[in-house]
Design a protein around this motif. Sequence first.
Motif, PDB file in Angstrom:
ATOM      1  N   TYR A  53      44.002  29.185  42.420  1.00 28.26           N
ATOM      2  CA  TYR A  53      42.941  30.295  41.995  1.00 28.26           C
ATOM      3  C   TYR A  53      43.362  31.494  41.135  1.00 28.26           C
ATOM      4  O   TYR A  53      42.615  31.965  40.380  1.00 28.26           O
ATOM      5  CB  TYR A  53      42.368  30.604  43.295  1.00 28.26           C
TER       6      TYR A  53
ATOM      7  N   TYR B  10      36.795  26.771  49.451  1.00 30.60           N
ATOM      8  CA  TYR B  10      36.320  28.176  49.254  1.00 30.60           C
ATOM      9  C   TYR B  10      36.364  28.493  50.693  1.00 30.60           C
ATOM     10  O   TYR B  10      36.605  29.743  51.166  1.00 30.60           O
ATOM     11  CB  TYR B  10      35.237  28.515  48.730  1.00 30.60           C
TER      12      TYR B  10
ATOM     13  N   ALA C 260      34.790  35.585  45.609  1.00 33.26           N
ATOM     14  CA  ALA C 260      33.597  34.779  45.011  1.00 33.26           C
ATOM     15  C   ALA C 260      32.276  35.533  45.397  1.00 33.26           C
ATOM     16  O   ALA C 260      31.290  35.834  44.555  1.00 33.26           O
ATOM     17  CB  ALA C 260      33.529  33.563  45.523  1.00 33.26           C
TER      18      ALA C 260
ATOM     19  N   SER D 212      35.912  30.642  38.263  1.00 33.96           N
ATOM     20  CA  SER D 212      35.435  29.806  39.114  1.00 33.96           C
ATOM     21  C   SER D 212      35.185  28.303  38.499  1.00 33.96           C
ATOM     22  O   SER D 212      35.313  27.580  39.172  1.00 33.96           O
ATOM     23  CB  SER D 212      34.057  30.299  39.748  1.00 33.96           C
TER      24      SER D 212
END
Length: 222
Positions: free
Chosen positions: A112, A155, A165, A208
């Motif tokens: 990420y 997530y 996020a 994302s």
Amino acid sequence: NPTTNNIMLVDSIDNSNHSTFAVAHATVNKPQPLHLDKKSRAIAFDEDANEYFDNTMRCFEDCAETWFEKKDYNNFRVNRRETIQKALNEQKCKEQTSVSNASFSKVIRALYTATSSVAYVLNDVSQALSDKQKEQISQLYGNDESLLELIGLEYQVVVEIKKEAQTKREDLQDVVYDVQLEHKRGMWNDVEVQDELRDSCLNFTQSSGLFAQLLALAQQEQ
């Protein structure tokens, strides 16, 4: 090398939350937004305006077999929480007993972070992967059945990603609100406001999208 293509570089986001893009060697700075107080809004539906249509093809008993009830959704939530907690406990135990740094949660964080650091418009994440990252992706889920249960829940497993996020989602809402206000006050024409919304939103959403591509690549390895 993705920079050989006709790409648009995305600079860091300033306090205005607006986009600052550079195509080739040209830099375009957009007008500063108006910082106005935002009023909270709520959405309500007029239930009296609902229309009802009788189902002549199926009876009530048939519907019960194909529609989820409230208790079903509650069970889904409980199972999800239990799956996530089980995974977190197992990962914590592995990190404490293993000398390897390649635990599931650590690899997820690293991947990420890699997608978040991409500073240019990129459609295919595989073009920017290092050999080490490719190896991590191929071994992400491995043969561990418990990890396969986490597909779609990544997530939730790495709390930092979930929080980031949420922050990006809120920042994106601020951007849209500011641009709409500026458009209303005549700072943008219709074409410019469309471009600004697209470019500004890309600042928050690209990472994302690239991360989702990485997870999809990892799942293909199974």
